[in-house]
Enzyme design. Structure first.
Site, PDB file in Angstrom:
ATOM      1  N   TRP A   1       0.806  -1.217   0.000  1.00 26.52           N
ATOM      2  CA  TRP A   1       0.000   0.000   0.000  1.00 26.52           C
ATOM      3  C   TRP A   1       0.843   1.272   0.000  1.00 26.52           C
ATOM      4  O   TRP A   1       0.327   2.360  -0.224  1.00 26.52           O
ATOM      5  CB  TRP A   1      -0.926   0.020   1.237  1.00 26.52           C
ATOM      6  CG  TRP A   1      -0.182  -0.284   2.506  1.00 26.52           C
ATOM      7  CD1 TRP A   1      -0.097  -1.520   3.113  1.00 26.52           C
ATOM      8  CD2 TRP A   1       0.619   0.604   3.300  1.00 26.52           C
ATOM      9  NE1 TRP A   1       0.712  -1.438   4.225  1.00 26.52           N
ATOM     10  CE2 TRP A   1       1.161  -0.144   4.368  1.00 26.52           C
ATOM     11  CE3 TRP A   1       0.934   1.955   3.220  1.00 26.52           C
ATOM     12  CZ2 TRP A   1       1.996   0.410   5.334  1.00 26.52           C
ATOM     13  CZ3 TRP A   1       1.767   2.521   4.184  1.00 26.52           C
ATOM     14  CH2 TRP A   1       2.279   1.741   5.222  1.00 26.52           C
ATOM     15  N   ASN A   2       2.137   1.174   0.297  1.00 22.76           N
ATOM     16  CA  ASN A   2       2.898   2.424   0.489  1.00 22.76           C
ATOM     17  C   ASN A   2       3.202   3.153  -0.823  1.00 22.76           C
ATOM     18  O   ASN A   2       3.278   4.369  -0.861  1.00 22.76           O
ATOM     19  CB  ASN A   2       4.180   2.191   1.300  1.00 22.76           C
ATOM     20  CG  ASN A   2       5.127   1.206   0.669  1.00 22.76           C
ATOM     21  OD1 ASN A   2       4.731   0.381  -0.168  1.00 22.76           O
ATOM     22  ND2 ASN A   2       6.379   1.254   1.052  1.00 22.76           N
TER      23      ASN A   2
ATOM     24  N   LYS B   1      -2.165  -8.378  -7.701  1.00 26.78           N
ATOM     25  CA  LYS B   1      -2.978  -8.367  -6.480  1.00 26.78           C
ATOM     26  C   LYS B   1      -2.469  -7.193  -5.643  1.00 26.78           C
ATOM     27  O   LYS B   1      -1.440  -7.284  -4.975  1.00 26.78           O
ATOM     28  CB  LYS B   1      -2.819  -9.708  -5.756  1.00 26.78           C
ATOM     29  CG  LYS B   1      -3.047  -9.678  -4.243  1.00 26.78           C
ATOM     30  CD  LYS B   1      -4.496  -9.567  -3.845  1.00 26.78           C
ATOM     31  CE  LYS B   1      -4.652  -9.484  -2.331  1.00 26.78           C
ATOM     32  NZ  LYS B   1      -4.421  -8.122  -1.786  1.00 26.78           N
ATOM     33  N   PRO B   2      -3.164  -6.030  -5.720  1.00 25.71           N
ATOM     34  CA  PRO B   2      -2.726  -4.885  -4.921  1.00 25.71           C
ATOM     35  C   PRO B   2      -3.156  -5.053  -3.460  1.00 25.71           C
ATOM     36  O   PRO B   2      -4.001  -5.898  -3.153  1.00 25.71           O
ATOM     37  CB  PRO B   2      -3.480  -3.719  -5.563  1.00 25.71           C
ATOM     38  CG  PRO B   2      -4.712  -4.338  -6.156  1.00 25.71           C
ATOM     39  CD  PRO B   2      -4.380  -5.759  -6.505  1.00 25.71           C
TER      40      PRO B   2
ATOM     41  N   GLY C   1       7.107  -6.397   0.130  1.00 21.45           N
ATOM     42  CA  GLY C   1       6.436  -6.343   1.430  1.00 21.45           C
ATOM     43  C   GLY C   1       7.391  -6.767   2.536  1.00 21.45           C
ATOM     44  O   GLY C   1       8.615  -6.667   2.377  1.00 21.45           O
ATOM     45  N   SER C   2       6.833  -7.266   3.616  1.00 23.33           N
ATOM     46  CA  SER C   2       7.661  -7.540   4.790  1.00 23.33           C
ATOM     47  C   SER C   2       8.509  -8.801   4.629  1.00 23.33           C
ATOM     48  O   SER C   2       8.156  -9.710   3.872  1.00 23.33           O
ATOM     49  CB  SER C   2       6.769  -7.687   6.021  1.00 23.33           C
ATOM     50  OG  SER C   2       6.065  -8.913   5.932  1.00 23.33           O
TER      51      SER C   2
ATOM     52  N   GLU D   1      11.232  -8.312  -2.701  1.00 21.54           N
ATOM     53  CA  GLU D   1      11.760  -7.012  -2.285  1.00 21.54           C
ATOM     54  C   GLU D   1      11.187  -6.771  -0.903  1.00 21.54           C
ATOM     55  O   GLU D   1      10.021  -6.415  -0.756  1.00 21.54           O
ATOM     56  CB  GLU D   1      11.329  -5.955  -3.317  1.00 21.54           C
ATOM     57  CG  GLU D   1      12.146  -4.697  -3.269  1.00 21.54           C
ATOM     58  CD  GLU D   1      11.506  -3.653  -2.385  1.00 21.54           C
ATOM     59  OE1 GLU D   1      11.844  -3.642  -1.172  1.00 21.54           O
ATOM     60  OE2 GLU D   1      10.685  -2.877  -2.876  1.00 21.54           O
ATOM     61  N   LEU D   2      12.010  -7.044   0.115  1.00 20.88           N
ATOM     62  CA  LEU D   2      11.482  -7.112   1.484  1.00 20.88           C
ATOM     63  C   LEU D   2      11.935  -5.923   2.335  1.00 20.88           C
ATOM     64  O   LEU D   2      12.516  -4.977   1.824  1.00 20.88           O
ATOM     65  CB  LEU D   2      11.912  -8.454   2.091  1.00 20.88           C
ATOM     66  CG  LEU D   2      11.575  -9.673   1.212  1.00 20.88           C
ATOM     67  CD1 LEU D   2      12.071 -10.965   1.842  1.00 20.88           C
ATOM     68  CD2 LEU D   2      10.082  -9.753   0.912  1.00 20.88           C
TER      69      LEU D   2
ATOM     70  N   CYS E   1      10.391   1.386   2.210  1.00 22.71           N
ATOM     71  CA  CYS E   1      11.370   0.327   2.543  1.00 22.71           C
ATOM     72  C   CYS E   1      12.791   0.860   2.580  1.00 22.71           C
ATOM     73  O   CYS E   1      13.637   0.329   3.289  1.00 22.71           O
ATOM     74  CB  CYS E   1      11.333  -0.793   1.510  1.00 22.71           C
ATOM     75  SG  CYS E   1       9.752  -1.571   1.374  1.00 22.71           S
TER      76      CYS E   1
ATOM     77  N   GLU F   1      12.448  -2.493  11.400  1.00 23.42           N
ATOM     78  CA  GLU F   1      12.054  -1.493  10.405  1.00 23.42           C
ATOM     79  C   GLU F   1      10.910  -0.663  11.000  1.00 23.42           C
ATOM     80  O   GLU F   1       9.837  -1.203  11.318  1.00 23.42           O
ATOM     81  CB  GLU F   1      11.590  -2.194   9.129  1.00 23.42           C
ATOM     82  CG  GLU F   1      11.240  -1.231   8.032  1.00 23.42           C
ATOM     83  CD  GLU F   1      10.867  -1.938   6.724  1.00 23.42           C
ATOM     84  OE1 GLU F   1      10.189  -2.980   6.770  1.00 23.42           O
ATOM     85  OE2 GLU F   1      11.251  -1.430   5.665  1.00 23.42           O
TER      86      GLU F   1
HETATM   87  C1  SIN Z   1       9.605   0.794  -1.386  1.00 23.90           C
HETATM   88  O1  SIN Z   1       9.345   1.326  -0.329  1.00 23.90           O
HETATM   89  O2  SIN Z   1       9.716  -0.416  -1.502  1.00 23.90           O
HETATM   90  C2  SIN Z   1       9.774   1.583  -2.653  1.00 23.90           C
HETATM   91  C3  SIN Z   1      10.507   2.808  -2.476  1.00 23.90           C
HETATM   92  C4  SIN Z   1      11.095   3.331  -3.759  1.00 23.90           C
HETATM   93  O3  SIN Z   1      10.932   2.724  -4.824  1.00 23.90           O
HETATM   94  O4  SIN Z   1      11.758   4.350  -3.673  1.00 23.90           O
END
Ligand code: SIN
Length: 486
Positions: free
Chosen positions: A159-160, A183-184, A236-237, A258-259, A292, A389
């Site tokens: 969602w971010n 799948k959002p 995600g996490s 991509e965690l 992230c 995190e």
């Molecule tokens: C993310 O928070 O995974 C993406 C951040 C970004 O692409 O800069």
């Protein structure tokens, strides 16, 4: 109410798109989506189930036959036109994003630019998925190495960054010749649905890019378990990433994960103080710290520590928290109540472990999802906010003495997504480039994301790269062909 601020009403979809049509859930179930800034219900989307997911997989598999066999240039033109439509509809897409995610409208606009740049980039890269001709080890054979699209891909996004996390994956997958089921997050589905509406306008065939709305157990698990889905890409996490990896072992699926990160932000004695503070603000507070690659821990050397704290706190105190539609606001709401409670827990724990609260530290005003930008000095390595995190607007500052100690503290985490370092000494820059354990390192720079660069982590931050010339290879497989009889 919601509609008033959107020019093209047809981009505000409350149905999912799969198996050739906009549809509701067969069960009739829906999920309500709220504006985190106001608590207002914005609308609802279908809570699709397993049966609809099976249908979408079947559609995607059929569409793959045609899509993968088209010339790369033909796919490229369609993806490029999708990107152009995103830019053309930038304002509506940004408004939808601010409504459902809360980030300031200026940040939402930047995210739309960022998201469309991945489509533009991969439309070009798709034309360059070259293979090889390899000199043979025998007189009577010829050797070729070919690149093939992996097949149907499931992309699971958070969602971010409700748009760019989708296009960063889907752009690469579609350009490679794969078909995609997206799948959002159930918290921000409207941005994804607007994207699929634009994909159709661009002429991308129905089964090539589908969006399923609903809960992960019903959709993601089916995608992960299904033999016809050849690849899962997840952002995600780390906790969920590990469970996806475990679950995927049954079908030995290709994965990109991509965690979570725990980015150190090192400031050495010889750093340019103003540049470091500017970078710190950008890196820490973008998207209210819900990123992230956000700086998670500020590691500041003894000699510059007091000056850094002084200037950083001056800058943090100028940030304005509020509704993302207010043009002066720089920090929007957090995504939900659980996020607020997590922040409160981090502050309490940091203070119990010897930290000093300099700014913020609480929800403001009461009963909202706004958390005031928070600065805590003298944070210890035992504090939860040092080890985990944070994903929110808390900046913990830790003091260290030597260069070596800075590197040790920076690497003292199982995560390895992004890291930042400020120094004017070129030798230090070179050593840091080699020794900092992260997939991404910003030296004297706090904003490191763009479509040209390989985004991704090491250690428990996952594997695989997105964007750049590397991103498309996540969606290609290598086939070696030996032709005999010469
Ligand atoms: C993310 O928070 O995974 C993406 C951040 C970004 O692409 O800069």
């Amino acid at each position: 109410m919601v509609f008033e601020s959107i020019n093209r009403k047809e981009l505000w979809k409350q149905q999912a798109f799969f198996s050739g049509a906009w549809k509701d859930a067969a069960s009739g179930k829906t999920i309500q989506v709220t504006d985190p800034a106001t608590g207002q219900i914005l609308g609802s989307v279908p809570a699709l189930g397993k049966a609809e997911t099976f249908d979408a997989i079947e559609t995607s598999k059929k569409a793959f036959v045609d899509w993968s066999s088209r010339p790369a240039k033909e796919r490229s033109l369609l993806i490029r036109s999708w990107s152009d439509l995103m830019r053309k509809n930038r304002e509506d897409l940004a408004v939808i994003m601010t409504l459902e995610q809360g980030k300031p409208l200026s940040e939402a606009r930047s995210e739309i630019d960022y998201a469309s740049s991945f489509l533009e980039w991969f439309a070009e890269e798709g034309k360059r998925t070259y293979g090889d001709i390899v000199p043979s080890h025998r007189k009577d054979t010829k050797i070729e190495v070919l690149k093939h699209p992996v097949g149907v891909c499931g992309i699971l996004t958070p969602w971010n960054f409700p748009s760019s996390m989708i296009t960063r994956k889907a752009g690469a997958a579609l350009a490679a010749g794969c078909t995609v089921i997206s799948k959002p997050s159930e918290l921000t589905p409207f941005s994804a649905l607007a994207l699929v509406a634009l994909a159709q306008e661009a002429g991308i065939p129905d089964g090539v890019f589908q969006v399923l709305t609903g809960y992960p157990e019903e959709i993601a698990n089916v995608l992960i378990d299904h033999n016809d889905v050849k690849k899962i890409s997840f952002t995600g996490s780390t906790r969920v990433g590990k469970s996806i990896m475990e679950r995927s072992s049954k079908t030995l699926k290709r994965l990109s994960l991509e965690l979570g990160g725990n980015a150190p932000f090192l400031v050495f004695d010889d750093a340019d103080l103003e540049a470091a503070v500017k970078g710190a603000i950008l890196s820490k507070f973008r998207n209210a710290g819900q990123t992230c690659v956000c700086a998670n821990r500020f590691l500041v050397q003894d000699g510059i520590y007091e000056d850094f704290i002084g200037l950083f706190s001056e800058s943090v105190s100028k940030l304005k928290t509020g509704n993302g539609f207010d043009p002066d606001v720089t920090i929007g709401p957090l995504i939900n109540e659980a996020a607020i409670e997590k922040m409160e827990g981090y502050v309490e724990d940091a203070l119990q472990n010897g930290g000093q609260l300099l700014l913020g530290g609480k929800r403001l005003p009461e009963k909202t999802l706004f958390f005031s930008p928070t600065l805590i000095s003298n944070v210890s390595e035992n504090s939860l906010c040092f080890r985990e995190e944070i994903f929110g607007p808390i900046a913990p500052v830790y003091r260290f003495e030597s260069f070596e100690e800075g590197i040790r503290a920076a690497n003292s985490t199982p995560s390895g997504l992004a890291a930042y370092a400020y120094t004017n000494d070129y030798k230090k820059m070179r050593i840091l480039s080699e020794r900092i354990e992260s997939g991404i390192l910003g030296i004297n720079e706090g904003l490191i994301s763009s479509e040209q660069v390989p985004f991704g982590g090491i250690k428990e931050s996952g594997f695989g790269r997105e964007g750049s010339k590397y991103g498309i290879h996540e969606y290609l497989q290598v086939k070696y062909v030996c032709i005999g009889g010469f």
